[in-house]
Design an enzyme around this catalytic site. Sequence first.
Site, PDB file in Angstrom:
ATOM      1  CB  THR A  77      -0.976   0.023   1.193  1.00 29.65           C
ATOM      2  OG1 THR A  77      -0.244  -0.102   2.408  1.00 29.65           O
ATOM      3  CG2 THR A  77      -1.990  -1.104   1.078  1.00 29.65           C
ATOM      4  CB  CYS A  78       4.181   2.127   1.328  1.00 27.32           C
ATOM      5  SG  CYS A  78       3.854   1.972   3.086  1.00 27.32           S
ATOM      6  CG  PHE A  79       5.881   1.213  -2.741  1.00 26.28           C
ATOM      7  CD1 PHE A  79       6.721   2.311  -2.739  1.00 26.28           C
ATOM      8  CD2 PHE A  79       6.132   0.183  -1.846  1.00 26.28           C
ATOM      9  CE1 PHE A  79       7.810   2.376  -1.888  1.00 26.28           C
ATOM     10  CE2 PHE A  79       7.222   0.235  -0.987  1.00 26.28           C
ATOM     11  CZ  PHE A  79       8.062   1.331  -1.012  1.00 26.28           C
TER      12      PHE A  79
END
Length: 111
Positions: A77-79
């Site tokens: 989710t960070c990317f």
Amino acid sequence: NFTNYRNYTQSDTIITWFWQAIESFSEEQRRCVLKFATGSPNVPLAGFRALSVQGMIMRFTIDKSINGALSLPVAHTCFNRIDIPEYANYETLREKLLLAATEGSGAFIIA
């Protein structure tokens, strides 16, 4: 149009199956996949092209998973990224994607 592909191309069978599965899902199932991959169940007001992480535009990305075809897709989710194994058929991709996106839904939400 607003998706990056890593270790896959837009014309690869897995990618065709992925978008076919997304089209077959209900609106709620699509929200689950979006939340699984990006951390948000909603598309930004400016549209899919405006997906961002901490204020920086970070396009949705589909990458080839290094895990075997028995594995579930993995989200980062960070990317805004989802890693998808090379499944043998559409039905397996659809089943595994839906399972990954719905089974853990809300598991890491802090109230």
